[in-house]
Enzyme design. Sequence first.
Site, PDB file in Angstrom:
ATOM      1  CD  GLU A 118       0.477  -0.260   3.266  1.00 36.62           C
ATOM      2  OE1 GLU A 118       1.776   0.178   3.267  1.00 36.62           O
ATOM      3  OE2 GLU A 118       0.333  -1.322   3.520  1.00 36.62           O
ATOM      4  CG  HIS A 160       3.838   0.293  10.313  1.00 42.56           C
ATOM      5  ND1 HIS A 160       3.736  -0.465  11.322  1.00 42.56           N
ATOM      6  CD2 HIS A 160       3.025   1.345  10.312  1.00 42.56           C
ATOM      7  CE1 HIS A 160       2.567  -0.158  11.670  1.00 42.56           C
ATOM      8  NE2 HIS A 160       1.867   0.750  11.035  1.00 42.56           N
ATOM      9  CG  ASP A 196      -0.084   3.997  15.198  1.00 43.57           C
ATOM     10  OD1 ASP A 196      -0.049   5.136  14.526  1.00 43.57           O
ATOM     11  OD2 ASP A 196      -0.773   2.998  14.650  1.00 43.57           O
ATOM     12  CG  HIS A 198      -2.103   0.214  12.307  1.00 43.57           C
ATOM     13  ND1 HIS A 198      -2.655   1.404  12.181  1.00 43.57           N
ATOM     14  CD2 HIS A 198      -2.828  -0.678  11.806  1.00 43.57           C
ATOM     15  CE1 HIS A 198      -3.767   1.318  11.593  1.00 43.57           C
ATOM     16  NE2 HIS A 198      -4.023  -0.041  11.249  1.00 43.57           N
ATOM     17  CG  ASP A 285      -3.798   4.796  14.265  1.00 41.90           C
ATOM     18  OD1 ASP A 285      -3.300   4.924  15.283  1.00 41.90           O
ATOM     19  OD2 ASP A 285      -3.222   4.192  13.137  1.00 41.90           O
ATOM     20  CE1 TYR A 324      -2.662   7.572   8.616  1.00 37.52           C
ATOM     21  CE2 TYR A 324      -3.400   5.666   9.926  1.00 37.52           C
ATOM     22  CZ  TYR A 324      -2.103   6.382   9.491  1.00 37.52           C
ATOM     23  OH  TYR A 324      -0.865   5.995   9.497  1.00 37.52           O
TER      24      TYR A 324
END
Length: 343
Positions: A118, A160, A196, A198, A285, A324
């Site tokens: 992505e 990430h 976060d 994630h 997020d 987001y």
Amino acid sequence: MRTFFSEDHRLHFPQAELTGGQFVTPYERPSRVEYVLNRLKEQGLADIVAPDAPDMAPVKKLLDPGFLRFLETAWDEWKAAGMKGEVIAAGMPARGMHPDRCPEYIDGKVGYYCHASETAITGGTWRAALSSLASAQSAQAQVAAGAQAAFALCRPPGHHATADQYGGYCFINNAAVVAQMFRDDGAGKVAVLDIDFHHGNGTQNIFYDRADVLFASLHGDPRHAYPYYLGYADERGTGAGEGANLNYPMLPGTPYGPWAEALDDAIAKIRAAGVEALVVSLGVDAFKDDPISFFKLESADFADAGRRIAGLGLPTVFCMEGGYAIEAVGINTVNVLEGFLGA
């Protein structure tokens, strides 16, 4: 609290992200930063300055040199090969293949250095990533010089990015570099607290075998959430790093109560470890309306999280990561900072 921010983030704006089987405008887009900047000014936190030039010395201590060369040259190689669009990985080494052999052709090289397709590279990505790094480094320098805390409004984000791969919208792991800088400045032990939604797989990857940097991540259970293949509770570190990696995976629909319990446990372990400096990977997020997440935190909860983090009383650098729900990203980010300052 001073904020460090570079306008060069605008140089990275891929026009497409592959999600749900279709190309869409990336969730990680320049307008996210505008909402945060506007909210900072609305709340009187208008000490916003440009960073100094990036220092690659601590980066080179953590990241693979071939990976850094790739990030710097990928766009030019891509175009020289006659590619018409943005740099997007078409294939990656899977089970049964050679993950240790980097192809020479750029299409293969992209897949070798990428772990999530992505994430696209454009002509301005490298400069934007360096400017994001510079903001994090300048925030660390501010705190190392005596400030209690500083905020790096990093874009693109970083947590990430591993020692040798990009993905999840991330290219250089800003939080990891800041942790290394604190160590280089003499801190005996540093913690990276990742709130976060994630999992901070890149930060875990970089410090997994080290005892001097404690990593704690609160995130969506990888059985249900990106990055899927890392972030389980039994990942505790290896070798000298055994016990210095703390994962708190949580299920879809998790509200603030259980999330805050996990945060308190992480804070208690950071305190018990004798940490001397703190880096917060500040993603918001976990918000209830985030389009690519599944926790149920309210905006007010982020202020309380900031207050809890402040209870550590540590020199602290906040590095912006995800978030987001565009219209709420400024409110939620600044709530964390205001909660921290108010405590």
